[in-house]
Design an enzyme around this catalytic site. Structure first.
Site, PDB file in Angstrom:
ATOM      1  CG  HIS A  52      -2.095  -1.031   1.320  1.00  0.00           C
ATOM      2  ND1 HIS A  52      -3.275  -0.736   1.718  1.00  0.00           N
ATOM      3  CD2 HIS A  52      -1.872  -2.335   0.737  1.00  0.00           C
ATOM      4  CE1 HIS A  52      -3.974  -1.668   1.534  1.00  0.00           C
ATOM      5  NE2 HIS A  52      -3.263  -2.859   0.875  1.00  0.00           N
ATOM      6  CD  GLU A  54      -2.143   4.453   2.683  1.00  0.00           C
ATOM      7  OE1 GLU A  54      -3.288   4.651   3.086  1.00  0.00           O
ATOM      8  OE2 GLU A  54      -1.817   3.703   2.054  1.00  0.00           O
ATOM      9  CB  CYS A  82      -6.988   0.013   4.722  1.00  0.00           C
ATOM     10  SG  CYS A  82      -5.306  -0.801   4.625  1.00  0.00           S
ATOM     11  CB  CYS A  85      -2.269   2.099   5.737  1.00  0.00           C
ATOM     12  SG  CYS A  85      -1.936   1.375   4.371  1.00  0.00           S
TER      13      CYS A  85
END
Length: 146
Positions: A52, A54, A82, A85
Site C-alpha cells: 500500500h 502508505e 485502511c 495502514c
C-alpha cells in the site's frame, strides 16, 4: 501550513500506480517541510499484499531518517487509510495524517473504523481530511470505471 503541494505529489504517485495497473493511491511523508518518503500502491506490481502507498512511503521515510519512529512527520495520502495502514502510521508514531478522499468500503480513519483515534492505543495522530479530495476521487472513479 498548506498541504496542497504535498498532496499534488501524492496524486502524481497515484497516477503512476494506475499506469502500472494498481489502484491509484499515492503517499508522501513530510518532515521539516520536505518529503522524506514517497510511495504508491505496488500490490499488483510486486505481488505484495502490504504494498500500500502508505506502507511504502513509511518504509522509505524510515530509511531516509534512519529511524522507525517517525515523530515530527506528516503522512499525506490521497485516500483514507485502511486498517493496516492506519495501524502502521500509529505504530510509526507519525504526528499527523493528511488525506484526500474518504473510503466508505475500507476506511479506518472514520468511515468504517477509527483506528487512529482509538483511546486504547498509545499514540493518536492529528487528522486532517478532505485535502484535494475531489482530485483523488476523480482518479479512483476513473480507475474503477465509475
Amino acid at each position: 501550513m498548506t498541504w496542497d503541494p504535498f498532496m499534488r505529489r501524492a496524486l502524481e504517485l497515484a497516477r503512476e500506480a494506475a499506469d502500472g495497473g494498481d489502484v491509484p493511491v499515492g503517499a508522501v511523508v513530510v518532515h521539516e517541510g520536505r518529503i522524506v518518503g514517497e510511495g504508491r500502491n505496488t500490490r499488483e506490481r510486486d505481488a505484495d499484499p502490504t504494498g500500500h502507498a502508505e506502507v511504502v512511503a513509511l518504509r522509505e521515510a524510515s530509511r531516509s531518517l534512519g529511524r522507525w519512529r517517525l515523530d515530527g512527520c506528516t503522512l499525506v495520502v490521497t485516500l483514507e487509510p485502511c486498517t493496516m495502514c492506519a495501524g502502521a502510521l500509529v505504530a510509526a508514531r507519525v504526528d499527523r495524517l493528511v488525506f484526500g478522499a474518504w473510503d466508505d468500503k475500507a476506511g479506518a480513519v472514520g468511515s468504517l473504523w477509527d483506528v487512529v483515534r482509538d483511546r486504547r492505543l498509545n499514540h493518536r495522530p492529528e487528522v486532517l481530511a478532505d485535502v484535494l479530495a475531489a482530485d483523488s476521487s476523480v482518479l479512483l472513479r476513473s480507475f474503477f470505471g465509475r
